[in-house]
Enzyme design. Structure first.
Site, PDB file in Angstrom:
ATOM      1  N   SER A 133     -19.614  44.335  23.186  1.00  0.00           N
ATOM      2  CA  SER A 133     -20.261  45.759  22.122  1.00  0.00           C
ATOM      3  C   SER A 133     -19.148  46.350  21.628  1.00  0.00           C
ATOM      4  O   SER A 133     -19.414  47.480  20.978  1.00  0.00           O
ATOM      5  CB  SER A 133     -20.430  46.648  23.501  1.00  0.00           C
ATOM      6  OG  SER A 133     -19.562  47.212  24.407  1.00  0.00           O
ATOM      7  N   ASP A 389     -18.352  58.075  28.978  1.00  0.00           N
ATOM      8  CA  ASP A 389     -18.020  56.784  27.538  1.00  0.00           C
ATOM      9  C   ASP A 389     -16.710  57.088  26.656  1.00  0.00           C
ATOM     10  O   ASP A 389     -17.050  57.466  26.057  1.00  0.00           O
ATOM     11  CB  ASP A 389     -19.522  56.328  27.129  1.00  0.00           C
ATOM     12  CG  ASP A 389     -18.656  55.264  26.607  1.00  0.00           C
ATOM     13  OD1 ASP A 389     -17.581  54.816  26.262  1.00  0.00           O
ATOM     14  OD2 ASP A 389     -19.643  54.256  26.205  1.00  0.00           O
ATOM     15  N   HIS A 392     -16.139  54.018  23.823  1.00  0.00           N
ATOM     16  CA  HIS A 392     -17.346  53.227  22.526  1.00  0.00           C
ATOM     17  C   HIS A 392     -16.942  54.264  21.935  1.00  0.00           C
ATOM     18  O   HIS A 392     -16.449  55.536  22.445  1.00  0.00           O
ATOM     19  CB  HIS A 392     -18.353  52.650  23.571  1.00  0.00           C
ATOM     20  CG  HIS A 392     -18.947  51.816  23.949  1.00  0.00           C
ATOM     21  ND1 HIS A 392     -18.550  51.314  25.685  1.00  0.00           N
ATOM     22  CD2 HIS A 392     -18.655  50.632  23.375  1.00  0.00           C
ATOM     23  CE1 HIS A 392     -18.887  50.520  26.072  1.00  0.00           C
ATOM     24  NE2 HIS A 392     -18.940  49.701  24.370  1.00  0.00           N
TER      25      HIS A 392
END
Length: 413
Positions: A133, A389, A392
């Site tokens: 990702s 998070d 990311h």
């Protein structure tokens, strides 16, 4: 993808034979470190027009909000294909200073990203990002960087293979910019793009063709695979997943399996890639900012509410410092060795070193400003840092600079 970084405990030392082994290990680690740091300096060196070379990974972040600035290169709400996991402004982030920092190498200027020039370089070609990702983060960035330069009727986005393959097409240029989900590069039980949060990871270390057949014809391949390998141990399956009786029940150290996986990967590149056609890149690991004590904040803090980059030049966190020889640098050593061996065999491949320049950017993660896989609980909402998070990245943001590095290398050849 959500993973916690773990640390491997160092071996203890004793007298006699143990002491000798410890001494030899120290010598090995010293020379490994010399190799790692020496090779690292060559990973993103680029010839420049005025002669000489420039290390694009050595530099600093400069805040740029001038009217003539290209930062940010696009607006969150104006990118037709923005991903909700990266659209921090859309999901409530008010401080937008993170969009205005540009990367300035010490010894040269990083070429400004030119969408039309990039599309011309891709005319009649296929660029594929392969990995997890974080590589998808970079793919979305690339699509957003070129999006505004393509009329609506001349672009499209398709999903194939149950979401494992995303294909962005620029019709006028007969070009495609693709992302292929393969977090371990090889066949694994994590291959489902929407169902991969699996506690016990199993990988078929000799099985790459299931994935590779979908990017065999690419003109430019950009690989990454790092964060999924940071657990202590993993399980190998020698047979197919359709034959559960053929599972090897023994676990191996993840680093050892990583070496085996990259051997399979590099063997495939050596024998299957068209060396006169395909450009190859491997992106170094993208750092996390889970431990605020690394930059002088309380130990129970992380990237949540951070609004400024780390300003100390040469900063490394514990998880990425080559001198620490922790799990992260060791993983990159394995990548470097594989790439170096490919280069010796005449396979043109370049490491894009994005690690330290990204390590400065504790302010630029998605944090709580994204669409979450599962809605935060009442308890989490009361303590936002618990679900931030810190892996990311917001877009526009740091992955745009990764693509500027890629653009710089493509522009030179």
């Amino acid at each position: 993808m959500e993973a916690k970084q773990k640390r491997i405990r160092p071996c203890g030392s004793g007298g006699g034979i143990r002491c000798s082994i410890h001494g030899l290990t120290t010598i090995f680690v010293f020379y490994a470190l010399v190799f790692f740091t020496a090779r690292e300096k060559k990973m993103v060196v680029l010839d420049v027009e005025k002669g000489g070379k420039c290390d694009l990974s050595a530099g600093k972040w400069v805040y740029d909000d001038s009217n003539s600035s290209n930062y940010p290169s696009y607006k969150t709400q104006e990118c037709s294909y923005m991903d909700d996991g990266m659209a921090c402004e859309k999901f409530g982030r008010k401080d937008l200073n993170y969009q205005h920092w540009r990367w300035q190498p010490h010894d040269c200027d990083l070429p400004g990203f030119n969408a039309e020039a990039m599309l011309e370089m891709l005319r009649g070609k296929r660029l594929v990002f392969v990995g997890d990702s974080l590589n998808r983060n970079q793919w979305v960035s690339m699509v957003c960087l070129v999006d505004a330069s393509i009329p609506l009727a001349q672009k499209s986005l398709n999903f194939e293979l149950n979401g494992s393959l995303f294909t962005f097409k620029a019709t006028e240029y007969n070009a495609s910019i693709d992302f292929y989900w393969a977090p371990l590069l090889l066949e694994s039980n994590c291959d489902g793009p929407y169902n991969h949060r699996i506690k016990e990871r199993i990988v078929r270390v000799h099985a790459i063709e299931k994935h590779a057949r979908h990017w065999t014809n690419a003109d430019i391949l950009v690989f990454n695979s790092y964060i999924w390998w940071t657990s202590h141990k993993m399980k190998i399956q020698w047979g197919s997943f359709e034959s559960p009786g053929e599972v090897d029940g023994d676990y191996l150290e993840a680093q050892r399996i990583y070496e085996m996986a990259l051997k399979t990967w590099s063997d495939w590149l050596e024998t299957r890639v068209n060396r006169t056609k395909t450009r190859l890149f491997f992106v170094s690991f993208s750092p996390t900012h889970e431990r605020a004590e690394e930059w002088g904040k309380p130990a129970d803090q992380n990237c949540y509410n951070e609004t400024e980059p780390i300003s100390k030049e040469g900063y490394w966190g514990r998880g990425s410092d080559p001198k620490m020889m922790g799990i992260d640098p060791k993983m990159m050593q394995i990548v470097e060795k594989s790439v170096f061996e490919l280069q010796k065999k005449g396979v043109e491949i370049q490491i894009l070193n994005i690690t330290q320049l990204s390590k400065y950017r504790k302010d630029a993660h998605s944090s709580i400003y994204k669409r979450h896989w599962s809605p935060p609980t009442k308890e989490q909402l009361g303590k936002p840092k618990t679900y931030a998070d810190c892996m990311h990245w917001c877009l526009p943001g740091v992955p745009d600079v990764w693509n500027e590095l890629l653009y710089a290398h493509l522009k030179k050849y």
